[in-house]
Design a protein around this motif. Structure first.
Motif, PDB file in Angstrom:
ATOM      1  N   TYR A 188       0.839  -1.202   0.000  1.00  0.00           N
ATOM      2  CA  TYR A 188       0.000   0.000   0.000  1.00  0.00           C
ATOM      3  C   TYR A 188       0.872   1.249   0.000  1.00  0.00           C
ATOM      4  CZ  TYR A 188       0.919   0.363   5.034  1.00  0.00           C
ATOM      5  OH  TYR A 188       1.529   0.483   6.258  1.00  0.00           O
ATOM      6  N   THR A 189       0.229   2.406  -0.108  1.00  0.00           N
ATOM      7  CA  THR A 189       0.935   3.684  -0.095  1.00  0.00           C
ATOM      8  C   THR A 189       0.654   4.425   1.201  1.00  0.00           C
ATOM      9  OG1 THR A 189      -0.903   4.835  -1.162  1.00  0.00           O
ATOM     10  CG2 THR A 189       0.795   3.901  -2.603  1.00  0.00           C
ATOM     11  N   THR A 190       1.602   5.274   1.596  1.00  0.00           N
ATOM     12  CA  THR A 190       1.405   6.142   2.755  1.00  0.00           C
ATOM     13  C   THR A 190       2.332   7.347   2.653  1.00  0.00           C
ATOM     14  OG1 THR A 190       1.128   6.206   5.165  1.00  0.00           O
ATOM     15  CG2 THR A 190       3.088   5.081   4.339  1.00  0.00           C
ATOM     16  N   GLN A 191       1.987   8.380   3.375  1.00  0.00           N
ATOM     17  CA  GLN A 191       2.836   9.571   3.436  1.00  0.00           C
ATOM     18  C   GLN A 191       3.621   9.558   4.744  1.00  0.00           C
ATOM     19  OE1 GLN A 191       0.408  13.063   2.875  1.00  0.00           O
ATOM     20  NE2 GLN A 191      -0.203  12.449   0.824  1.00  0.00           N
ATOM     21  N   ILE A 192       4.887   9.914   4.647  1.00  0.00           N
ATOM     22  CA  ILE A 192       5.753   9.988   5.827  1.00  0.00           C
ATOM     23  C   ILE A 192       5.849  11.467   6.195  1.00  0.00           C
ATOM     24  CG2 ILE A 192       7.984   9.383   6.813  1.00  0.00           C
ATOM     25  CD1 ILE A 192       6.321   6.959   5.814  1.00  0.00           C
ATOM     26  N   ASP A 193       4.993  11.896   7.102  1.00  0.00           N
ATOM     27  CA  ASP A 193       4.865  13.321   7.415  1.00  0.00           C
ATOM     28  C   ASP A 193       5.540  13.746   8.712  1.00  0.00           C
ATOM     29  OD1 ASP A 193       3.111  12.055   9.118  1.00  0.00           O
ATOM     30  OD2 ASP A 193       1.314  12.946   8.247  1.00  0.00           O
ATOM     31  N   SER A 194       6.192  12.794   9.396  1.00  0.00           N
ATOM     32  CA  SER A 194       6.903  13.123  10.636  1.00  0.00           C
ATOM     33  C   SER A 194       7.889  12.000  10.930  1.00  0.00           C
ATOM     34  CB  SER A 194       5.917  13.272  11.795  1.00  0.00           C
ATOM     35  OG  SER A 194       5.403  11.997  12.168  1.00  0.00           O
ATOM     36  N   TYR A 195       8.640  12.139  12.020  1.00  0.00           N
ATOM     37  CA  TYR A 195       9.529  11.058  12.425  1.00  0.00           C
ATOM     38  C   TYR A 195       8.780   9.947  13.145  1.00  0.00           C
ATOM     39  CZ  TYR A 195      13.602  13.597  10.900  1.00  0.00           C
ATOM     40  OH  TYR A 195      14.535  14.242  10.121  1.00  0.00           O
ATOM     41  N   ASN A 196       7.491  10.130  13.375  1.00  0.00           N
ATOM     42  CA  ASN A 196       6.652   9.103  13.964  1.00  0.00           C
ATOM     43  C   ASN A 196       5.342   9.034  13.173  1.00  0.00           C
ATOM     44  OD1 ASN A 196       5.782   7.123  15.693  1.00  0.00           O
ATOM     45  ND2 ASN A 196       5.040   8.555  17.243  1.00  0.00           N
ATOM     46  N   PRO A 197       5.420   8.644  11.877  1.00  0.00           N
ATOM     47  CA  PRO A 197       4.223   8.658  11.036  1.00  0.00           C
ATOM     48  C   PRO A 197       3.244   7.559  11.426  1.00  0.00           C
ATOM     49  CG  PRO A 197       6.019   7.603   9.884  1.00  0.00           C
ATOM     50  CD  PRO A 197       6.589   8.130  11.176  1.00  0.00           C
ATOM     51  N   SER A 198       2.005   7.729  11.034  1.00  0.00           N
ATOM     52  CA  SER A 198       0.977   6.736  11.377  1.00  0.00           C
ATOM     53  C   SER A 198       1.186   5.426  10.625  1.00  0.00           C
ATOM     54  CB  SER A 198      -0.412   7.290  11.061  1.00  0.00           C
ATOM     55  OG  SER A 198      -0.629   7.299   9.658  1.00  0.00           O
ATOM     56  N   MET A 199       1.758   5.475   9.436  1.00  0.00           N
ATOM     57  CA  MET A 199       1.945   4.323   8.555  1.00  0.00           C
ATOM     58  C   MET A 199       0.616   3.711   8.116  1.00  0.00           C
ATOM     59  SD  MET A 199       5.155   4.288   7.977  1.00  0.00           S
ATOM     60  CE  MET A 199       5.542   2.738   7.196  1.00  0.00           C
ATOM     61  N   GLN A 200      -0.471   4.430   8.325  1.00  0.00           N
ATOM     62  CA  GLN A 200      -1.777   4.013   7.819  1.00  0.00           C
ATOM     63  C   GLN A 200      -1.807   4.234   6.309  1.00  0.00           C
ATOM     64  OE1 GLN A 200      -4.456   2.781   9.449  1.00  0.00           O
ATOM     65  NE2 GLN A 200      -3.581   2.879  11.496  1.00  0.00           N
ATOM     66  N   PRO A 201      -2.565   3.424   5.572  1.00  0.00           N
ATOM     67  CA  PRO A 201      -2.675   3.647   4.128  1.00  0.00           C
ATOM     68  C   PRO A 201      -3.208   5.049   3.814  1.00  0.00           C
ATOM     69  CG  PRO A 201      -3.525   1.493   4.711  1.00  0.00           C
ATOM     70  CD  PRO A 201      -3.269   2.218   6.006  1.00  0.00           C
ATOM     71  N   ARG A 202      -2.542   5.733   2.903  1.00  0.00           N
ATOM     72  CA  ARG A 202      -2.944   7.075   2.460  1.00  0.00           C
ATOM     73  C   ARG A 202      -2.552   7.263   1.010  1.00  0.00           C
ATOM     74  NH1 ARG A 202      -0.374  11.242   6.609  1.00  0.00           N
ATOM     75  NH2 ARG A 202      -1.258  12.737   5.150  1.00  0.00           N
ATOM     76  N   ALA A 203      -3.316   8.079   0.305  1.00  0.00           N
ATOM     77  CA  ALA A 203      -2.991   8.418  -1.078  1.00  0.00           C
ATOM     78  C   ALA A 203      -1.738   9.297  -1.101  1.00  0.00           C
ATOM     79  CB  ALA A 203      -4.157   9.150  -1.724  1.00  0.00           C
ATOM     80  N   LEU A 204      -1.014   9.235  -2.200  1.00  0.00           N
ATOM     81  CA  LEU A 204       0.196  10.034  -2.365  1.00  0.00           C
ATOM     82  C   LEU A 204      -0.085  11.262  -3.222  1.00  0.00           C
ATOM     83  CD1 LEU A 204       2.861   7.238  -2.972  1.00  0.00           C
ATOM     84  CD2 LEU A 204       1.934   8.116  -0.814  1.00  0.00           C
ATOM     85  N   ARG A 205       0.891  12.154  -3.296  1.00  0.00           N
ATOM     86  CA  ARG A 205       0.768  13.362  -4.117  1.00  0.00           C
ATOM     87  C   ARG A 205       0.883  13.058  -5.602  1.00  0.00           C
ATOM     88  NH1 ARG A 205       5.072  16.554  -0.588  1.00  0.00           N
ATOM     89  NH2 ARG A 205       4.129  15.970   1.379  1.00  0.00           N
ATOM     90  N   PHE A 206       1.371  11.894  -5.933  1.00  0.00           N
ATOM     91  CA  PHE A 206       1.428  11.461  -7.317  1.00  0.00           C
ATOM     92  C   PHE A 206       0.733  10.108  -7.425  1.00  0.00           C
ATOM     93  CE2 PHE A 206       5.637  10.960  -5.287  1.00  0.00           C
ATOM     94  CZ  PHE A 206       5.681   9.585  -5.149  1.00  0.00           C
ATOM     95  N   ARG A 207       0.330   9.766  -8.630  1.00  0.00           N
ATOM     96  CA  ARG A 207      -0.427   8.541  -8.865  1.00  0.00           C
ATOM     97  C   ARG A 207       0.465   7.311  -8.707  1.00  0.00           C
ATOM     98  NH1 ARG A 207      -3.270   8.752 -14.220  1.00  0.00           N
ATOM     99  NH2 ARG A 207      -4.462  10.270 -13.053  1.00  0.00           N
ATOM    100  N   VAL A 208      -0.104   6.266  -8.117  1.00  0.00           N
ATOM    101  CA  VAL A 208       0.544   4.956  -8.026  1.00  0.00           C
ATOM    102  C   VAL A 208      -0.471   3.931  -8.504  1.00  0.00           C
ATOM    103  CG1 VAL A 208       1.551   3.215  -6.502  1.00  0.00           C
ATOM    104  CG2 VAL A 208       2.001   5.645  -6.078  1.00  0.00           C
TER     105      VAL A 208
END
Length: 189
Positions: free
Chosen positions: A106-126
């Motif tokens: 799956y995809t996720t965004q790494i938005d901090s040093y302690n990210p949720s790692m929950q599935p999330r859409a990215l800024r570009f298509r996958v």
């Protein structure tokens, strides 16, 4: 003494050749169960990881396979950071082995040093994201793009050793785990 040297020298040469050929695992790797081939590949310098890709200039898309040595209950991730270097800001592909033997990708965004790692859409298509597990190695396949960042990207890769409720947990914060990043030109390799 001369006889011993003559015996040891060929043995050392054979061992050296074996070690050199083993180190070239990226270019010699064949993906099982698929006819997929990649024009470019890179043995990444940390975490026993490898990146294979085809860059399609006309669409600005990249077809990738990221693979890393990992055992259950571990996880792997590969990401592009479109805003800078390092982990924070990265757009990641993540995979792990389920208890039933299937893989989740799956995809996720790494938005901090302690990210949720929950599935999330990215800024570009996958698209076409999938994952495989074979011979203590996890592999993520995906098509990414179009990329608006040009052909040179900051990429990061990671492995971790634990999951909780199917969510990857924190990786090691020392050694190779914090060194696993670099710039990569998708067009020239």
């Amino acid at each position: 003494m001369a006889t011993t040297s003559r015996t040891i020298l060929p043995f050392c040469v054979l061992i050296s050749l074996f070690l050199i050929s083993s180190a070239q695992s990226c270019s010699n790797y064949t993906f099982s169960g698929t006819e997929k081939t990649f024009k470019s590949c890179r043995d990444l310098p940390y975490l026993q990881a490898h990146l294979h890709w085809n860059y399609i200039a006309s669409t600005r898309k990249v077809d990738i396979a990221y693979r890393a040595t990992q055992t259950s209950p571990g996880w792997i991730a590969w990401a592009i950071n479109p805003t800078g270097e390092g982990m924070v800001g990265s757009e990641a592909l993540v995979a792990f082995l389920n208890p039933n033997g299937s893989m989740t990708g799956y995809t996720t965004q790494i938005d901090s040093y302690n990210p949720s790692m929950q599935p999330r859409a990215l800024r570009f298509r996958v698209s076409n994201i999938r994952a495989e597990y074979s011979n203590d190695e996890m592999i993520i396949f995906a098509v990414i793009g179009p990329l608006n960042t040009g052909t040179t990207v900051n990429h990061v890769w990671q492995v971790g050793n634990s999951l909780s409720d199917d969510i990857p947990q924190m990786h090691s914060t020392s050694g190779p785990n914090i060194q696993s990043m670099e710039q990569l030109d998708l067009q020239s390799g």
